[in-house]
Design a protein around this motif. Sequence first.
Motif, short mmCIF file in Angstrom:
data_model
loop_
_atom_site.label_atom_id
_atom_site.label_comp_id
_atom_site.label_asym_id
_atom_site.label_seq_id
_atom_site.Cartn_x
_atom_site.Cartn_y
_atom_site.Cartn_z
N SER B 9 0.83 -1.21 0.00
CA SER B 9 0.00 0.00 0.00
C SER B 9 0.87 1.26 0.00
O SER B 9 0.51 2.25 -0.60
N GLY B 10 2.01 1.23 0.70
CA GLY B 10 2.85 2.41 0.69
C GLY B 10 3.84 2.33 -0.46
O GLY B 10 4.96 1.88 -0.31
N SER B 11 3.39 2.79 -1.63
CA SER B 11 4.25 2.60 -2.80
C SER B 11 5.32 3.68 -2.88
O SER B 11 6.32 3.50 -3.55
N GLY B 12 5.09 4.81 -2.15
CA GLY B 12 6.07 5.88 -2.20
C GLY B 12 7.22 5.59 -1.25
O GLY B 12 7.53 4.45 -0.94
N ASP B 13 7.86 6.69 -0.82
CA ASP B 13 8.97 6.52 0.10
C ASP B 13 8.54 6.55 1.55
O ASP B 13 9.30 6.21 2.44
N GLU B 14 7.30 7.04 1.77
CA GLU B 14 6.84 7.16 3.15
C GLU B 14 5.89 6.03 3.48
O GLU B 14 5.14 5.56 2.63
N PHE B 15 5.95 5.64 4.75
CA PHE B 15 5.05 4.59 5.19
C PHE B 15 3.62 5.10 5.20
O PHE B 15 3.35 6.19 5.69
N GLU B 16 2.70 4.31 4.63
CA GLU B 16 1.30 4.68 4.65
C GLU B 16 0.52 3.62 5.40
O GLU B 16 0.60 2.43 5.05
N ALA B 17 -0.21 4.04 6.42
CA ALA B 17 -0.99 3.08 7.18
C ALA B 17 -2.11 2.54 6.31
O ALA B 17 -2.68 3.27 5.51
N PRO B 18 -2.43 1.25 6.46
CA PRO B 18 -3.53 0.70 5.68
C PRO B 18 -4.85 1.34 6.09
O PRO B 18 -5.11 1.55 7.27
N GLY B 19 -5.66 1.65 5.11
CA GLY B 19 -6.94 2.30 5.40
C GLY B 19 -8.10 1.40 5.08
O GLY B 19 -7.98 0.17 5.17
N LEU B 20 -9.19 2.01 4.68
CA LEU B 20 -10.40 1.23 4.43
C LEU B 20 -10.27 0.31 3.22
O LEU B 20 -11.08 -0.58 3.05
N GLU B 21 -9.24 0.53 2.40
CA GLU B 21 -9.17 -0.27 1.17
C GLU B 21 -8.92 -1.74 1.47
O GLU B 21 -9.16 -2.59 0.60
N ILE B 22 -8.48 -2.06 2.70
CA ILE B 22 -8.25 -3.48 2.99
C ILE B 22 -9.56 -4.23 3.16
O ILE B 22 -9.56 -5.45 3.28
N PHE B 23 -10.69 -3.50 3.21
CA PHE B 23 -11.97 -4.20 3.33
C PHE B 23 -12.66 -4.34 1.98
O PHE B 23 -13.70 -4.96 1.90
N HIS B 24 -12.12 -3.73 0.96
CA HIS B 24 -12.79 -3.76 -0.34
C HIS B 24 -12.26 -4.93 -1.16
O HIS B 24 -11.10 -4.92 -1.59
N TRP B 25 -13.10 -5.90 -1.36
CA TRP B 25 -12.69 -7.06 -2.14
C TRP B 25 -13.58 -7.16 -3.36
O TRP B 25 -14.78 -7.32 -3.26
N GLY B 26 -12.94 -7.09 -4.53
CA GLY B 26 -13.70 -7.26 -5.76
C GLY B 26 -14.00 -8.73 -5.99
O GLY B 26 -13.69 -9.57 -5.15
N PRO B 27 -14.60 -9.05 -7.14
CA PRO B 27 -14.84 -10.45 -7.48
C PRO B 27 -13.54 -11.23 -7.53
O PRO B 27 -12.49 -10.70 -7.91
N LEU B 28 -13.62 -12.49 -7.10
CA LEU B 28 -12.42 -13.32 -7.09
C LEU B 28 -11.92 -13.59 -8.51
O LEU B 28 -10.73 -13.68 -8.75
N PHE B 29 -12.87 -13.74 -9.45
CA PHE B 29 -12.50 -13.98 -10.84
C PHE B 29 -13.05 -12.85 -11.70
O PHE B 29 -14.10 -13.00 -12.31
#
Lengths: 79, 269, 91
Positions: B9-29
């Motif tokens: 999630s932290g693709s830059g140089d700074e650490f980014e805390a995980p947010g609400l996106e860890i609850f969003h799950w799209g279709p498995l396929f």
Amino acid sequence: MLAEALPVVAEVKGNLGSVAYGLAAIGPGIGVGIIFGQGVQAIARQPELTNVIRQNMLLGFALTEALALIGFVVPFVHK
Amino acid sequence: MSAPHLLASGSGDEFEAPGLEIFHWGPLFPDGPSWLHWLTKPTLIVGLCAILVVLFAWRAFAGAKLVPRGVQNVGEVAYLFVRDQVARPMLGKDGDRWMPFLFSTFFFILFMNWMGVVPVLYLPVNSHIAFPIVFAICVYLMMLFLGIKNQGLVGYFKNMMFPPGLPKALYVILAPIELLSNLILRPFTHSVRLFANMFAGHLLLAFFASVAYWFLVEKLTVLGAGVGVVGFLMTIVMTGFELFIQALQAFIFTLLAASYIQSGLHADH
Amino acid sequence: MVRPAMSEEGHRPDPQESEDSEQDRIDSEHRGFANAAWSIPSYILSGMAVYGGLGWLLDRWLGTSALLPIGILVGLALALYLVFHRYGRTS
């Protein structure tokens, strides 16, 4: 001034209401812990007074819980 | 989306805390046929939990022997726990009649919660409010049905809205509070208790795990290593704590369900 | 007072039955306590919601801004009164 002295303070981002609720929940959390802890202790010491102690526990719990819930609604009031 | 999207999630140089996106799950396929798009990670885990509960009860109670062996031991301890801690204290003499419902509710929710610490899966399904709300609505409808059946339509609402022993004038002021509290806020708080605990717990675990991953693997520095070690240790401690909280919340949900069923069966005094 | 012997010999409770009713009494007290403890937050919330909502509607109607907090506090007080009345009696 404060922002210059403490640059971190200026960087509080996100929903301030939730931060406020987090702070407001500290006191009632401690209070509820004390109420039930002391209540259980009192019942263990004097089991024959269980009913009276339970009632007073409930009343104290209601008053303390009210504080936590005030903290919950205040962000809705002061937008 | 896959599991590593959390850690990256932290693709830059700074650490980014995980947010609400860890609850969003799209279709498995996502590339599969469109009739398969309902199959997301949460629905998969719910199905898995249902199968697990059925298997557990089957292994424990099918062909039960007088001298229990194997899974039957666990099943009997679990049954006694639900009966003596939930059903009998809350429902009294009616407790044993409601055991099938309470037992399956408790274990379904318990397994769904524990999926939050099972490796690979790592998602307490009840952190999506849809699931607790469906459970709460089931209990709520049952409570309304039992109440109207046992106390009569008028009697049920009269018992609910007008506690005896108050001056007449106060009923006008207090009846709306009782009505709102019993009819609307009850299922709401019932489900939100479970939801909020699972949601916050999952976020906490994800936070510490991503701190450990970020500072120990992605950006390993001398100063950062200490933070990473703390994050790693906290992940372990919090996993144990979450196991406890998840069991506790399943227990509380079942306890409240029993309490609401009891309030439908008998008017409270 | 009139016939003290009667009350001693008249109904001697069956020990099994009295144990059962004792357990029932403890159970029902425990149930009352648990119900009360779990329903207090929803009582307080609904008190604040009903009267805070009333205050909010009045605010919008009259163009004031003080009635919402006042309504919330009034609802809080009423909900606490209700809780005290329901669960605060000596049983």
